[in-house]
Motif scaffolding. Sequence first.
Motif, mmCIF file in Angstrom:
data_model
loop_
_atom_site.group_PDB
_atom_site.id
_atom_site.type_symbol
_atom_site.label_atom_id
_atom_site.label_comp_id
_atom_site.label_asym_id
_atom_site.label_seq_id
_atom_site.Cartn_x
_atom_site.Cartn_y
_atom_site.Cartn_z
ATOM 1 N N ASP A 375 0.824 -1.204 0.000
ATOM 2 C CA ASP A 375 0.000 0.000 0.000
ATOM 3 C C ASP A 375 0.861 1.259 0.000
ATOM 4 O O ASP A 375 2.020 1.243 0.432
ATOM 5 N N THR A 376 0.282 2.354 -0.452
ATOM 6 C CA THR A 376 0.943 3.642 -0.327
ATOM 7 C C THR A 376 0.823 4.108 1.125
ATOM 8 O O THR A 376 -0.276 4.131 1.694
ATOM 9 N N LEU A 377 1.960 4.444 1.730
ATOM 10 C CA LEU A 377 1.994 4.839 3.136
ATOM 11 C C LEU A 377 2.426 6.293 3.261
ATOM 12 O O LEU A 377 3.291 6.761 2.512
ATOM 13 N N ARG A 378 1.866 6.979 4.218
ATOM 14 C CA ARG A 378 2.232 8.378 4.478
ATOM 15 C C ARG A 378 1.999 8.675 5.951
ATOM 16 O O ARG A 378 1.526 7.817 6.695
ATOM 17 N N SER A 379 2.327 9.891 6.351
ATOM 18 C CA SER A 379 2.138 10.295 7.734
ATOM 19 C C SER A 379 0.714 10.011 8.187
ATOM 20 O O SER A 379 -0.245 10.379 7.515
ATOM 21 N N GLY A 380 0.581 9.311 9.321
ATOM 22 C CA GLY A 380 -0.726 8.932 9.837
ATOM 23 C C GLY A 380 -1.101 7.496 9.551
ATOM 24 O O GLY A 380 -2.014 6.954 10.176
ATOM 25 N N SER A 381 -0.406 6.846 8.594
ATOM 26 C CA SER A 381 -0.684 5.439 8.300
ATOM 27 C C SER A 381 -0.268 4.569 9.492
ATOM 28 O O SER A 381 0.645 4.920 10.249
ATOM 29 N N THR A 382 -0.938 3.440 9.640
ATOM 30 C CA THR A 382 -0.605 2.502 10.708
ATOM 31 C C THR A 382 -0.669 1.080 10.172
ATOM 32 O O THR A 382 -1.228 0.840 9.100
ATOM 33 N N GLY A 383 -0.084 0.145 10.928
ATOM 34 C CA GLY A 383 -0.243 -1.255 10.588
ATOM 35 C C GLY A 383 1.050 -1.969 10.266
ATOM 36 O O GLY A 383 2.169 -1.431 10.380
ATOM 37 N N ALA A 384 0.892 -3.224 9.838
ATOM 38 C CA ALA A 384 2.033 -4.104 9.611
ATOM 39 C C ALA A 384 2.941 -3.600 8.494
ATOM 40 O O ALA A 384 4.163 -3.778 8.550
ATOM 41 N N GLN A 385 2.371 -2.975 7.471
ATOM 42 C CA GLN A 385 3.223 -2.489 6.382
ATOM 43 C C GLN A 385 4.060 -1.289 6.808
ATOM 44 O O GLN A 385 5.181 -1.106 6.329
ATOM 45 N N PHE A 407 3.203 5.621 11.473
ATOM 46 C CA PHE A 407 3.956 6.481 10.558
ATOM 47 C C PHE A 407 3.913 7.920 11.091
ATOM 48 O O PHE A 407 3.014 8.678 10.784
ATOM 49 N N GLY A 408 4.911 8.251 11.895
ATOM 50 C CA GLY A 408 4.989 9.588 12.475
ATOM 51 C C GLY A 408 6.076 10.426 11.832
ATOM 52 O O GLY A 408 6.583 10.121 10.747
ATOM 53 N N THR A 409 6.467 11.500 12.526
ATOM 54 C CA THR A 409 7.425 12.449 11.950
ATOM 55 C C THR A 409 8.804 11.819 11.744
ATOM 56 O O THR A 409 9.480 12.124 10.760
ATOM 57 N N LYS A 410 9.222 10.947 12.653
ATOM 58 C CA LYS A 410 10.536 10.328 12.513
ATOM 59 C C LYS A 410 10.573 9.406 11.308
ATOM 60 O O LYS A 410 11.567 9.353 10.566
ATOM 61 N N THR A 411 9.497 8.667 11.088
ATOM 62 C CA THR A 411 9.420 7.805 9.912
ATOM 63 C C THR A 411 9.403 8.639 8.645
ATOM 64 O O THR A 411 10.069 8.300 7.654
ATOM 65 N N THR A 412 8.669 9.740 8.662
ATOM 66 C CA THR A 412 8.625 10.621 7.492
ATOM 67 C C THR A 412 10.016 11.146 7.156
ATOM 68 O O THR A 412 10.430 11.169 5.982
ATOM 69 N N SER A 413 10.750 11.550 8.162
ATOM 70 C CA SER A 413 12.109 12.064 7.937
ATOM 71 C C SER A 413 13.019 10.982 7.366
ATOM 72 O O SER A 413 13.829 11.248 6.456
ATOM 73 N N ALA A 414 12.886 9.762 7.879
ATOM 74 C CA ALA A 414 13.712 8.663 7.390
ATOM 75 C C ALA A 414 13.381 8.334 5.941
ATOM 76 O O ALA A 414 14.286 8.077 5.121
ATOM 77 N N VAL A 415 12.099 8.327 5.607
ATOM 78 C CA VAL A 415 11.684 8.055 4.225
ATOM 79 C C VAL A 415 12.237 9.126 3.292
ATOM 80 O O VAL A 415 12.783 8.828 2.218
#
Length: 512
Positions: A375-385, A407-415
């Motif tokens: 799936d397409t993931l972005r800030s606010g997404s949750t789950g196993a993916q 999928f929070g701010t730290k994940t967004t920065s890493a992506v």
Amino acid sequence: MPRIPLGRAALAGLGTLAVVAAAVQPVSAAPRADRAEGPVAHAFSSASAEYGVPRDLLIALGYSETHLDGHHGLPSQAGGYGVMHLVSNPDQHTLELASRLTGDTARELRTDTAANIRGGAAVLRSYADHAGLSKAERRDTDSWYPLLARYGGATDPGTARLYADTVYTFLAKGVTARAEGGEKLTLPAREVAPERGSLAAAAQSPDYPSALWVPANAANYAVGRTAAISKVVIHVTEGSYAGTISWFQNPSAQVSAHYVVRSSDGQITQMVREKDTAWHARSGNASGIGIEHEGYIDNPSWFTDAMYRSSAALTASICARYGIPKDRAHIVGHSEVPGNDHTDPGPNWNWTYYMQLVGGSTGGGEVQLSFPSYDTLRSGSTGAQVSAAQSLLNAAGFDAGTVDGSFGTKTTSAVTAFQKARGLGADGVVGARTWTALLSAGSTPALSQGSTGAAVQRLQRALTAALGRTITADGDFGSGTQQAVRDYQTSRSLGVDGQVGPATWGALQAGR
């Protein structure tokens, strides 16, 4: 049946009536203090006076159904609306009945709390009139037991009793609740002696002796299984305990779960045998055992310690009986099962505490990386993916923080940092190209038909993301994988030989 007074001290031995009422958290601001009776309390008083239904009974019913939260007019799983859970579904029409009785429109009854409470009182009064209750009997709270059972909509006597018992439990124990605007309502404890009449208690579970047994309708599950049991799936009902049990008995529901857990005391009802396939999690149905938890994902007041402990004991038992690892790779939320669009159990579910109670790992275990699609993931997404993306980012040296599926701010920065390093559009969104680059990251050995191992799995996952179709990630480079490689090479204008060398690896790792 003779009445037996049920004082607070007597409740401990009553099984289905042994609960502790939890205080509801405020929905918004501080409680109103500018009037002796707030608007919700006034609505209960007014409805009680107009329709001759005991006020405390109405409050206990509303608390039992929704914790006095109208959910902004949104329906429950069973199609129920508002504080009083007025229902509109193919087999139950208390919303429409309330509209006829009060003159309020269906929209008003769905969205206006005062109208909804009035509608619930009107429905109960109509049941009382049909049953022939006298004025004196209507004043007696204990006389309303069969009418509450009818209000719940259950056709099975055991389920109807579960519904009415829950309401009378809150009458007996008392309730302190927060309604709209933070308004505080207090229902004092009282002795109750409900007239149950012919309503029967539920039988015991055939698979888990601590649970009751109320079978789901045969139209809502499949007999047998097509895969071995390998996971436990955690759900939230988006409705009440008894209401959910009743809904799973409705043939039009087309959904079910193996177990349902009550919020107040952790009581468990089994509805589908473990050997059979409940319909609760799409791709997870064949291999999963589904456990529904009473409540709503946006209201943490439903997730009581009694519920956590009871459910955890059930999950631990299931894991022991089927050899399921007690980790977050095998005990998952509905939102983490591939191919699902649900968000339960949601951000208010305390996974760390729950896994501690289960006696398993609070970490991620082995993070799931293989999915039928990405799936397409972005800030606010949750789950196993999201957990998969976080794990892959961390492994590639881009700090996504704790692998928690959020999928929070730290994940967004890493992506974003990963995308910049790979020459991709740095938008912080994990789409097909970013997935392809993430999944293929690592060593680049030459692979061809007959190759096996972890590198082949990485290749198969990356091809699934790149081509938008499922390539089974079994680590075995067979004819299907070879054809997928050829299709990828053709679509990317690479040399087409069905083998994976530097050019093909390079294209994959660049997210092409």
